[in-house]
Design a protein around this motif. Structure first.
Motif: not given
Ligand code: P5A
Length: 433
Positions: A350-362, A422-425
């Protein structure tokens, strides 16, 4: 796959030339492009579906004991002159001349070619039975190509051919293919009903077409209503057993194409008779010695020379992609059953460029491997949701900054529309390869 780098030319507007949902959606979702009337290029997303459909067909053919080969698309005219079909086939056959002025053709089907293969290789009855199949492009110069891949001129078919010593054995091969078809369609999430059918230019007197009921179907069919409610997807098939009882159970119910109606019998069915439209996704034939006799496909046996008994069995592989969409779509787009989906899950940032969001997606993207399409574009959320709904992946995993901060992601089921958190895990494990 990252959507930012993917060749996915989606369309916002509805293409004017497309009259039915599957054709419209295949164009809009960037699955195919027309190159000439009834002739299409398959783009990456479409090809992934076509390959998955073909793989299911292949697995079920192999399970039933058929062996895969690959015959060419271009055939010499001579073999069709041997069978007598060269003139009969008329304008539907695309005829070509090579540089030596030899008559060639783009194969509309392969009975002749496979009979030559068999005749030249097999001399003894001990090699029987055999079922050979291939998945290969065909060309038929249809008068009215239409509805996209549903009635194409160039189309992908699975065609199998059986060789047996006598009619009883040939019937066993027919039954094997019959049951393999029931399993094949059920695995794709399709209910295909076997209907008594005409044999047309292929020949013979025992034949069934398999139809998926749909309002946009080109054929009119007549069915006992019990057939429509029957669920075959859970039935096991033991190919080492006598399949005749199972086949009798299926062919015992009234189900016919327009040409095979029995009006007297229909009178006895009353309310149980349903007339419907069907998409023909398969057609099987037992034609005995029609080709083997004309082309001299003979094996020796203790009782002397025997002309082999043959059947042929077709599945419209490219047509199935259209049929699946006719069965599974809504106003927003396609809703792929998991077995044939181009990717299992669409990952939406939902937010490309947001560091935490990008990291989770990767992290999620790496864990999911080949079955994830990651929408990593710098686009509005609304655009991403609309595109994901259009291309119809079974699951959408939505990752936003708020969720990431709370350690959760959202999961949407495209078929049911149900959403859950869902939890991230849990999310990491949910689609791990
Ligand atoms: C059976 C295998 C045959 O050709 N010879 C080899 C036999 N049968 S058939 O009914 O003519 O075709 C088999 C299936 O192919 C699909 N099909 C098509 N799909 C898309 N466009 C077309 N123009 C087209 N024509 C046939 C159908 O699913 C058909 O059942």
């Amino acid at each position: 796959m990252r959507l930012s780098a993917y060749f996915l030319p989606t369309l916002k507007e509805t293409p004017a030339e497309a009259q039915i949902a599957s054709h419209r959606l295949m164009l809009r979702a960037g699955m195919i492009r027309q190159s000439a009337a009834g002739i299409y290029s398959w783009l990456p997303l479409g090809l992934r579906v076509l390959d998955k459909v073909a793989d299911i067909v292949r697995e079920e053919q192999d399970r039933a004991g058929a062996q895969e080969i690959l015959m060419p698309t271009i055939q010499p005219a001579e073999v069709w002159k041997e069978s007598g079909r060269y003139d009969d086939y008329g304008k539907e056959m695309l005829r070509i001349k090579d540089r030596h002025d030899r008559e060639m053709l783009y194969g509309p089907t392969n009975e002749e070619l496979v009979t030559v293969l068999f005749r030249d290789a097999v001399k003894s009855y001990k090699a029987l039975p055999q079922i050979l199949y291939h998945i290969q492009w065909k060309f038929r110069d249809e008068v009215r190509p239409r509805f996209g891949v549903m009635r194409g001129r160039e189309f992908l078919m699975k065609d199998a051919y059986s060789f047996d010593l006598d009619p009883a054995a040939a019937r066993r091969s027919y039954n094997r293919m019959f049951m393999a078809y029931m399993r094949t369609y059920a695995r794709m999430g399709l209910k295909a009903i076997p209907m008594k059918a005409d044999t047309g230019p292929i020949g013979g007197d025992l034949s069934h077409e398999f139809h998926v009921l749909a309002e946009t179907g080109e054929s009119e069919v007549f069915v006992h209503k019990d057939f429509i409610n029957m669920d075959w997807s859970q039935r096991d098939i033991d190919y080492s057993s006598d399949l005749q009882p199972m086949v009798d159970e299926l062919t015992g119910k009234y189900a016919v194409t327009d040409e095979k109606r029995d009006l007297e019998h229909e009178k006895t069915l009353g309310d149980n008779l349903v007339s419907a439209r069907g998409i023909e996704v398969g057609h099987i034939f037992y034609f005995g010695t029609k080709y083997s006799k004309a082309m001299n496909a003979v094996v020796n046996s203790p009782n002397g020379d025997v002309t082999v008994e043959m059947g042929s069995y077709g599945i419209g592989v490219s047509r199935l992609v259209g049929a699946l969409i006719e069965a599974y779509h809504d106003d927003a787009g396609i809703k792929w059953p998991e077995a044939v989906a181009p990717f299992r899950v669409g990952l939406i940032s939902l937010k490309k460029g947001d560091a935490a969001c990008d990291e989770a997606c990767e992290k999620l993207y790496k864990a999911f491997g080949r079955e994830v399409l990651y929408d990593d574009r710098d686009e509005r959320a609304g655009v991403k949701f609309a595109d994901m709904d259009l291309i119809g992946l079974p699951w959408q995993m939505v990752v936003g900054p708020k969720g990431v901060a709370a350690g959760v992601v959202e999961l949407k089921n495209r078929m049911t529309g149900e959403k859950s958190e869902l939890s991230f895990e849990e999310a990491l494990k949910r689609f791990a390869e």
